[in-house]
Design an enzyme around this catalytic site. Sequence first.
Site, short mmCIF file in Angstrom:
data_model
loop_
_atom_site.label_atom_id
_atom_site.label_comp_id
_atom_site.label_asym_id
_atom_site.label_seq_id
_atom_site.Cartn_x
_atom_site.Cartn_y
_atom_site.Cartn_z
N ASN A 190 -10.25 -0.75 0.90
CA ASN A 190 -8.77 -0.64 0.52
C ASN A 190 -8.24 -1.26 -0.61
O ASN A 190 -8.58 -2.34 -0.94
CB ASN A 190 -8.20 -1.33 1.82
CG ASN A 190 -6.71 -1.37 1.94
OD1 ASN A 190 -6.13 -1.01 0.79
ND2 ASN A 190 -6.26 -1.88 3.08
N HIS B 214 -3.12 6.86 2.82
CA HIS B 214 -3.76 5.37 2.18
C HIS B 214 -4.97 5.03 2.84
O HIS B 214 -5.03 5.36 4.02
CB HIS B 214 -2.52 4.42 2.76
CG HIS B 214 -3.20 2.98 2.36
ND1 HIS B 214 -3.68 2.71 1.18
CD2 HIS B 214 -3.06 1.88 3.38
CE1 HIS B 214 -4.05 1.34 1.36
NE2 HIS B 214 -3.77 0.87 2.55
N CYS C 180 0.91 -1.31 0.10
CA CYS C 180 0.11 0.11 0.05
C CYS C 180 0.91 1.19 -0.02
O CYS C 180 0.29 2.50 -0.23
CB CYS C 180 -0.77 -0.01 1.26
SG CYS C 180 -1.88 -1.61 1.42
N1 ACO Z 1 -17.70 -8.25 11.47
C1 ACO Z 1 -18.20 -8.42 12.60
N2 ACO Z 1 -17.12 -8.87 13.57
C2 ACO Z 1 -16.06 -8.79 13.22
C3 ACO Z 1 -15.68 -8.86 11.81
C4 ACO Z 1 -16.52 -8.38 11.02
N3 ACO Z 1 -16.41 -8.07 9.82
N4 ACO Z 1 -14.21 -8.97 11.72
C5 ACO Z 1 -13.65 -9.13 12.94
N5 ACO Z 1 -14.85 -9.18 13.93
C6 ACO Z 1 -14.76 -9.38 15.33
C7 ACO Z 1 -13.35 -9.81 15.93
O1 ACO Z 1 -13.53 -11.43 15.62
C8 ACO Z 1 -13.46 -9.61 17.43
O2 ACO Z 1 -14.31 -10.22 18.15
P1 ACO Z 1 -13.89 -10.91 19.47
O3 ACO Z 1 -13.65 -9.41 20.43
O4 ACO Z 1 -15.04 -11.67 20.15
O5 ACO Z 1 -12.50 -11.51 19.49
C9 ACO Z 1 -13.95 -8.26 17.27
O6 ACO Z 1 -14.75 -8.13 15.99
C10 ACO Z 1 -12.72 -7.08 17.22
O7 ACO Z 1 -11.90 -7.47 16.42
P2 ACO Z 1 -10.65 -6.64 16.15
O8 ACO Z 1 -9.75 -7.19 14.91
O9 ACO Z 1 -9.95 -6.29 17.59
O10 ACO Z 1 -11.14 -5.25 15.52
P3 ACO Z 1 -10.58 -3.94 15.41
O11 ACO Z 1 -11.47 -2.84 15.96
O12 ACO Z 1 -9.03 -3.68 15.44
O13 ACO Z 1 -10.97 -3.73 13.77
C11 ACO Z 1 -9.80 -3.88 11.66
C12 ACO Z 1 -10.49 -4.58 12.80
C13 ACO Z 1 -10.91 -2.96 10.91
C14 ACO Z 1 -9.33 -4.86 10.61
C15 ACO Z 1 -8.69 -3.00 12.10
O14 ACO Z 1 -8.06 -3.61 13.01
C16 ACO Z 1 -8.11 -2.50 11.09
O15 ACO Z 1 -8.40 -1.89 10.19
N6 ACO Z 1 -6.41 -2.74 10.94
C17 ACO Z 1 -5.73 -2.31 10.19
C18 ACO Z 1 -5.84 -2.83 8.86
C19 ACO Z 1 -5.17 -2.56 7.41
O16 ACO Z 1 -4.73 -1.11 7.58
N7 ACO Z 1 -4.74 -3.20 6.78
C20 ACO Z 1 -4.31 -3.04 5.51
C21 ACO Z 1 -2.84 -2.49 5.32
S1 ACO Z 1 -2.51 -2.08 3.84
C22 ACO Z 1 -2.40 -3.65 3.11
O17 ACO Z 1 -1.32 -4.24 2.78
C23 ACO Z 1 -3.30 -3.96 2.05
#
Ligand code: ACO
Length: 308
Positions: A263, A233, A109
């Site tokens: 994304n 990004h 990214c």
């Molecule tokens: N729907 C409902 N619940 C979900 C989902 C979903 N789609 N996905 C995960 N959950 C649950 C999890 O299982 C977890 O449940 P638990 O508490 O019972 O274990 C809960 O929601 C919270 O999960 P987290 O992963 O802690 O949620 P968070 O607030 O961190 O959000 C997210 C997750 C959106 C992925 C966030 O961490 C994020 O954006 N991270 C960065 C991702 C990123 O930028 N990636 C791209 C990098 S660039 C590239 O290389 C492409």
Amino acid sequence: MGGIRIVGWGTALPDKVITNADLEARLDTTDEWITERSGIRERRVGGTTTELAVGAGRAALAKAGLEPTNVDLLVLATTTPDQAVPATSAAVSHELGLHCGGFDLNAACAGFVYSLVAASGMATGHIRNVLLIGSETLSRVTDWEDRSTAVLFADGAGAVVLQAVEGPGDLLGWDLGLDGSLRPILYADLGGFIVMEGREVFRRAVRATVESATQALRRSGVSADEIALFVPHQANIRIIDAAGQRLGIPRERTAVVLDRTGNTSSASIPLALADAADAGRLSPGDLVLLSGFGAGMTWASAVVRWSA
Ligand code: ACO
């Protein structure tokens, strides 16, 4: 050595829209969760990396008023090539009818900003016009049964045309980084799907964006107050807001398209930049801060003067 300026931009998005409601119907997730945790409301999927790159590249050349024969270098930022060999830039070059050198660059990214910096360094002498494209089909490396990634990733392409100019040009300063010890927190094996430790990527992404953007600003001799538009990004609105807050750049001066695109990795910054330019949010002389982070982990920031 001379510099560069941006003289054209363009985008391409697949026709097929997948809304959060569509995902709700097939995964254990809700529109509320996706919107609150990521800011994404819908995304586009379909096509190949080549098709999307050609669409964006053609639009950028038209905006610049250039013909394919005027292009002296093609740089394609992608982390989802259509084939292992040859580079996807080969197909893109052929489809566009280019007659120049070209290569792919994979910095996930951060790929678009990495490519901008690389291309700027090459835009001198006989290389006058560079076509720089970020194009991705992340839907092909996304496990659509995995709710933790399926709600985030999508397809699209954005492009700019860089033109060599006398003097320092419009790329005022930049910062590139890579920490390969962080490979395990975000990766896809050959033929496999994206695997991500979301929370850890989140934490590191905010820090990388802030530190890298600060470094690029410092090297440019520009303060955050002087930035007319921050183009981060487009991974997660909470990452964008947290980084903007720490940098002292409010949402009003930030480009956001992820609500509509999801994304799209190396396509996300040129998509957001083109969206802002087309919406009339950029005037000649404006200072723009581009900042990306991604798998590797990579990060890259650049301060560019908008003179188109
Ligand atoms: N729907 C409902 N619940 C979900 C989902 C979903 N789609 N996905 C995960 N959950 C649950 C999890 O299982 C977890 O449940 P638990 O508490 O019972 O274990 C809960 O929601 C919270 O999960 P987290 O992963 O802690 O949620 P968070 O607030 O961190 O959000 C997210 C997750 C959106 C992925 C966030 O961490 C994020 O954006 N991270 C960065 C991702 C990123 O930028 N990636 C791209 C990098 S660039 C590239 O290389 C492409």
